[in-house]
Motif scaffolding. Sequence first.
Motif, PDB file in Angstrom:
ATOM      1  N   GLU A 472       0.798  -1.183   0.031  1.00  7.36           N
ATOM      2  CA  GLU A 472      -0.126  -0.089  -0.142  1.00  7.36           C
ATOM      3  C   GLU A 472       0.718   1.143  -0.055  1.00  7.36           C
ATOM      4  OE1 GLU A 472      -3.390   2.275   2.875  1.00  7.36           O
ATOM      5  OE2 GLU A 472      -2.552   0.301   3.429  1.00  7.36           O
ATOM      6  N   ARG A 473       2.056   1.178   0.894  1.00  4.59           N
ATOM      7  CA  ARG A 473       2.754   2.379   0.942  1.00  4.59           C
ATOM      8  C   ARG A 473       3.977   2.530  -0.282  1.00  4.59           C
ATOM      9  NH1 ARG A 473       1.383   6.391   4.850  1.00  4.59           N
ATOM     10  NH2 ARG A 473      -0.349   5.301   6.215  1.00  4.59           N
ATOM     11  N   LYS A 474       4.217   1.539  -0.779  1.00  2.00           N
ATOM     12  CA  LYS A 474       5.146   1.400  -1.809  1.00  2.00           C
ATOM     13  C   LYS A 474       6.566   1.757  -1.184  1.00  2.00           C
ATOM     14  CE  LYS A 474       1.697   1.080  -5.004  1.00  2.00           C
ATOM     15  NZ  LYS A 474       1.521  -0.194  -5.524  1.00  2.00           N
ATOM     16  N   LYS A 475       6.736   1.225  -0.044  1.00  2.00           N
ATOM     17  CA  LYS A 475       8.118   1.513   0.353  1.00  2.00           C
ATOM     18  C   LYS A 475       8.286   0.248   1.484  1.00  2.00           C
ATOM     19  CE  LYS A 475       7.002   4.741   3.965  1.00  2.00           C
ATOM     20  NZ  LYS A 475       7.227   6.081   4.720  1.00  2.00           N
ATOM     21  N   PRO A 476       9.429  -0.099   1.955  1.00  2.00           N
ATOM     22  CA  PRO A 476       9.883  -1.140   2.894  1.00  2.00           C
ATOM     23  C   PRO A 476       9.569  -0.802   4.445  1.00  2.00           C
ATOM     24  CG  PRO A 476      11.802  -0.029   2.129  1.00  2.00           C
ATOM     25  CD  PRO A 476      10.693   0.471   1.532  1.00  2.00           C
ATOM     26  N   PHE A 477       9.005  -1.677   5.239  1.00  2.00           N
ATOM     27  CA  PHE A 477       8.525  -1.403   6.483  1.00  2.00           C
ATOM     28  C   PHE A 477       9.919  -1.885   7.254  1.00  2.00           C
ATOM     29  CE2 PHE A 477       7.315  -2.145  10.671  1.00  2.00           C
ATOM     30  CZ  PHE A 477       6.200  -1.700  10.987  1.00  2.00           C
ATOM     31  N   LEU A 478      10.484  -0.749   7.887  1.00  2.00           N
ATOM     32  CA  LEU A 478      11.853  -0.652   8.295  1.00  2.00           C
ATOM     33  C   LEU A 478      11.587  -0.626   9.908  1.00  2.00           C
ATOM     34  CD1 LEU A 478      14.090   1.772   6.365  1.00  2.00           C
ATOM     35  CD2 LEU A 478      13.754  -0.652   6.194  1.00  2.00           C
ATOM     36  N   TYR A 479      12.303  -1.392  10.802  1.00  2.00           N
ATOM     37  CA  TYR A 479      12.328  -1.552  12.085  1.00  2.00           C
ATOM     38  C   TYR A 479      13.844  -1.285  12.594  1.00  2.00           C
ATOM     39  CZ  TYR A 479      10.809  -2.794  16.727  1.00  2.00           C
ATOM     40  OH  TYR A 479      10.401  -2.974  18.176  1.00  2.00           O
ATOM     41  N   ASP A 480      14.145  -0.246  13.286  1.00  2.00           N
ATOM     42  CA  ASP A 480      15.496  -0.166  13.794  1.00  2.00           C
ATOM     43  C   ASP A 480      16.460  -0.330  12.666  1.00  2.00           C
ATOM     44  OD1 ASP A 480      14.720   0.413  16.357  1.00  2.00           O
ATOM     45  OD2 ASP A 480      14.853  -1.633  17.112  1.00  2.00           O
ATOM     46  N   GLY A 481      16.299   0.198  11.348  1.00  2.00           N
ATOM     47  CA  GLY A 481      17.110   0.185  10.384  1.00  2.00           C
ATOM     48  C   GLY A 481      16.957  -0.960   9.355  1.00  2.00           C
ATOM     49  N   ALA A 482      16.544  -2.018   9.885  1.00  2.00           N
ATOM     50  CA  ALA A 482      16.421  -3.199   8.960  1.00  2.00           C
ATOM     51  C   ALA A 482      15.066  -3.595   8.491  1.00  2.00           C
ATOM     52  CB  ALA A 482      16.808  -4.533  10.039  1.00  2.00           C
ATOM     53  N   ARG A 483      14.834  -4.103   7.679  1.00  2.00           N
ATOM     54  CA  ARG A 483      13.625  -4.411   6.796  1.00  2.00           C
ATOM     55  C   ARG A 483      12.931  -5.633   7.793  1.00  2.00           C
ATOM     56  NH1 ARG A 483      11.972  -6.839   1.203  1.00  2.00           N
ATOM     57  NH2 ARG A 483       9.645  -6.504   1.149  1.00  2.00           N
ATOM     58  N   LEU A 484      11.725  -5.265   8.198  1.00  2.00           N
ATOM     59  CA  LEU A 484      10.984  -6.220   8.981  1.00  2.00           C
ATOM     60  C   LEU A 484      11.024  -7.722   8.234  1.00  2.00           C
ATOM     61  CD1 LEU A 484       9.648  -6.773  11.819  1.00  2.00           C
ATOM     62  CD2 LEU A 484       7.614  -5.962  10.819  1.00  2.00           C
ATOM     63  N   VAL A 485      10.478  -7.607   7.055  1.00  2.00           N
ATOM     64  CA  VAL A 485      10.246  -8.887   6.376  1.00  2.00           C
ATOM     65  C   VAL A 485      11.423  -9.674   6.357  1.00  2.00           C
ATOM     66  CG1 VAL A 485       9.555  -9.945   3.927  1.00  2.00           C
ATOM     67  CG2 VAL A 485       8.275  -7.750   5.013  1.00  2.00           C
ATOM     68  N   ALA A 486      12.587  -8.975   6.123  1.00  2.00           N
ATOM     69  CA  ALA A 486      13.887  -9.913   6.099  1.00  2.00           C
ATOM     70  C   ALA A 486      14.063 -10.525   7.663  1.00  2.00           C
ATOM     71  CB  ALA A 486      15.154  -9.080   5.580  1.00  2.00           C
ATOM     72  N   VAL A 487      14.005  -9.550   8.314  1.00  2.00           N
ATOM     73  CA  VAL A 487      14.038  -9.982   9.907  1.00  2.00           C
ATOM     74  C   VAL A 487      13.363 -11.625  10.108  1.00  2.00           C
ATOM     75  CG1 VAL A 487      13.829  -9.604  12.408  1.00  2.00           C
ATOM     76  CG2 VAL A 487      14.864  -7.989  10.530  1.00  2.00           C
ATOM     77  N   LEU A 488      11.907 -11.145   9.785  1.00  2.00           N
ATOM     78  CA  LEU A 488      10.808 -12.326   9.949  1.00  2.00           C
ATOM     79  C   LEU A 488      11.340 -13.607   9.037  1.00  2.00           C
ATOM     80  CD1 LEU A 488       7.496 -10.318  10.113  1.00  2.00           C
ATOM     81  CD2 LEU A 488       8.829 -11.110  11.891  1.00  2.00           C
ATOM     82  N   GLU A 489      11.761 -13.203   7.851  1.00  2.00           N
ATOM     83  CA  GLU A 489      12.375 -14.703   7.255  1.00  2.00           C
ATOM     84  C   GLU A 489      13.500 -15.175   7.567  1.00  2.00           C
ATOM     85  OE1 GLU A 489      11.153 -15.997   4.599  1.00  2.00           O
ATOM     86  OE2 GLU A 489       9.673 -14.846   4.054  1.00  2.00           O
ATOM     87  N   GLU A 490      14.503 -14.255   8.191  1.00  3.93           N
ATOM     88  CA  GLU A 490      15.582 -14.840   9.042  1.00  3.93           C
ATOM     89  C   GLU A 490      15.117 -15.621  10.118  1.00  3.93           C
ATOM     90  OE1 GLU A 490      19.379 -16.140   9.957  1.00  3.93           O
ATOM     91  OE2 GLU A 490      18.503 -15.210   7.909  1.00  3.93           O
ATOM     92  N   HIS A 491      14.352 -14.974  10.869  1.00  4.85           N
ATOM     93  CA  HIS A 491      13.744 -15.829  12.262  1.00  4.85           C
ATOM     94  C   HIS A 491      13.044 -17.361  11.742  1.00  4.85           C
ATOM     95  CE1 HIS A 491      11.587 -16.408  16.028  1.00  4.85           C
ATOM     96  NE2 HIS A 491      10.374 -16.640  15.438  1.00  4.85           N
ATOM     97  N   LYS A 492      12.335 -17.115  10.768  1.00  4.45           N
ATOM     98  CA  LYS A 492      11.739 -18.550  10.194  1.00  4.45           C
ATOM     99  C   LYS A 492      12.734 -19.476   9.755  1.00  4.45           C
ATOM    100  CE  LYS A 492       8.084 -18.180   7.702  1.00  4.45           C
ATOM    101  NZ  LYS A 492       6.921 -18.034   6.494  1.00  4.45           N
ATOM    102  N   GLN A 493      13.740 -19.203   9.147  1.00  4.52           N
ATOM    103  CA  GLN A 493      14.835 -19.862   8.862  1.00  4.52           C
ATOM    104  C   GLN A 493      15.634 -20.458   9.935  1.00  4.52           C
ATOM    105  OE1 GLN A 493      15.349 -21.270   5.609  1.00  4.52           O
ATOM    106  NE2 GLN A 493      13.461 -19.833   5.142  1.00  4.52           N
ATOM    107  N   ALA A 494      15.774 -19.699  10.887  1.00  7.14           N
ATOM    108  CA  ALA A 494      16.592 -20.087  12.098  1.00  7.14           C
ATOM    109  C   ALA A 494      15.793 -21.070  12.690  1.00  7.14           C
ATOM    110  CB  ALA A 494      16.831 -18.973  13.010  1.00  7.14           C
TER     111      ALA A 494
END
Length: 633
Positions: A472-494
Amino acid sequence: MGTEAITAAELLYGMPLLRSVAGGDGGAEPGGGCSALLAELKQLWGEIGKSREERERMVREMEAECMRVYRRKVDEATGERALLHQSLAAGEAEIAALTAALGADNSPQLKVNKWTMSLTERVSSATSLLEELRTIKAERTRQFADIKWEIEKITAEIAGRSYGYEGSPRASEVEEHDLTIRRLSEYKARLTSLQKEKSDRLHRVLEHVTEVHSLCDVLGEDFIAIVNEVHPGLHETADPGKPTSISDGTLGSLAQVVAMLTSEKAKRAAMLREAVVLLVELWELMDSPEEERRGFRKATAVLSPDKEETLSSGVLSVATIKKTEEEVERLTRLKAGRMKELVLKRRLELENICRCMHVEPDPSTVPEKSIALIDSGLVNPSELMASIDEQIAKAREELHSRKDIMDRINKWLLACEEEQWLEEYNQDENRFSTGRIARLNSKRAEKARLIITKIPAVVDNLMSRTLAWESERKKPFLYDGARLVAVLEEHKQARLRQEEERRRLREQKKLRTLLSEKEAMPHLKRPGSSFGRAAEPSAANRKLVDAGRPAGASSAPSVRSGASSSAGSGGSSSIGAGSAAGELVRPRSSAAVAGHCGEFFKGARRLSGPPSFSYAALPKGGGGGMSSSLALS
């Protein structure tokens, strides 16, 4: 001939008149008075010795004298009859005129019968009717005069002429030839119409005067002076004996005054609104105290469209507008000296909002750079303030849009903290001890296990919402400088790697347990065996167990050395070997996974400051309070 004269005289004297006179004089019997007198006169003449000629002469004289008396009475009666006829004719003529003027249908009629009524009775009846008609005419004339005077009075008031007020003469002339009820009804209908028009005009004048009074009160103008210019009799202090002016000129002048005052009100309201908008902005900008604002609270009512019609007295006066503009100028001068402080305050507000969102604020307005730009004069402080205000508005809007995701992030992190606590609790050797704290920790562990089972669903839901937000916003959702989707993917892989490692270790532990149990069994010679000892574990199984041990770790104690111990310690040695092996091959815990996920947020935590709740402050034996507060769905 004498006999004829005597007979004539006797016949003449035999009239009722002579009989009545004789009866009156001598008191003789009626019908015998004249005969007695003639007989007495004859006797007297005989005694006197009157001759026949003298007697005839005297009889003729008496006859002539009687004729004169009768003629005179006839003439008098004839004259009286003529007068009665004349009076009756005049009365009938006047009755006819009055009846025509008053209307034949609504007037009494003369009812006489000339064959049965005498002239005197007819005249008397006509006179009575004439008096009655004259009374009706007088009353009808008075009614016409009053109505006509009222009509002329109201007409004069509508026309604007000074006529009809109390004490003015009634110069109205009534046309007496037409006093019918129909014409009186027409006059009354016209008067009613004029009275209605007068009432409507009075109502309109009152509305205009009331509106002028209200406008003058709001604008602070002199009501009496303005109304006197229109008409002196429109205000309360006017002469009560004179009527209120309701002429077209007065209504037109009042309408012009109302339009002029309404236009002036709109003009002044726009001026005051412009000044009040700036004043409110300066109040908010400089955090002015309530004491300074209290004096201008009435003026701020112009900012509310629904309250503009109920402004208090004098709000739009020239003095109030001038006072407000002077206050705006004073605060503007004061703002120039406090602009650095205000810029830093706005920047701090922006950083607080960004800290709540766990994002970096715009670096173009950092405090050091902003102060340097203000000191160098390269940028207008007001423009810089407006830029920061725009950033604050955008940050607030984004904070509102991120609220749902931020709440779920906090629940996810709290669940990870619970998972870490559960790992530490499982490693505690005293967790099965008795006591109140141990019972509370046991309950918390049960709730933590339930929460941990919901972490994958929470992560999937959070990722779907984050992706929808980014789409909707056409931009990444950042949380403390990191993209939240990437953090969640890494969490799932871990978590997948962790589950795989746990599965592999469970298989290794199962094989190791089986191996230890077989090594701890007594050496019994199987039937048909020439060697007299138990079968050794296969080389493949021993190789699989050894591969699970960390490099450099000491090998498991030999089965034979364990078997050489006393029979009572065989079970203990087996358990001890299993525990030692478990310590050597323990996998990376779930807390380690949570810590790994937190590495993505490191570096930006210095901006976010202390979190809204402290996980470190939770005691290990603090019961299930933290777990029960999690609502993971």
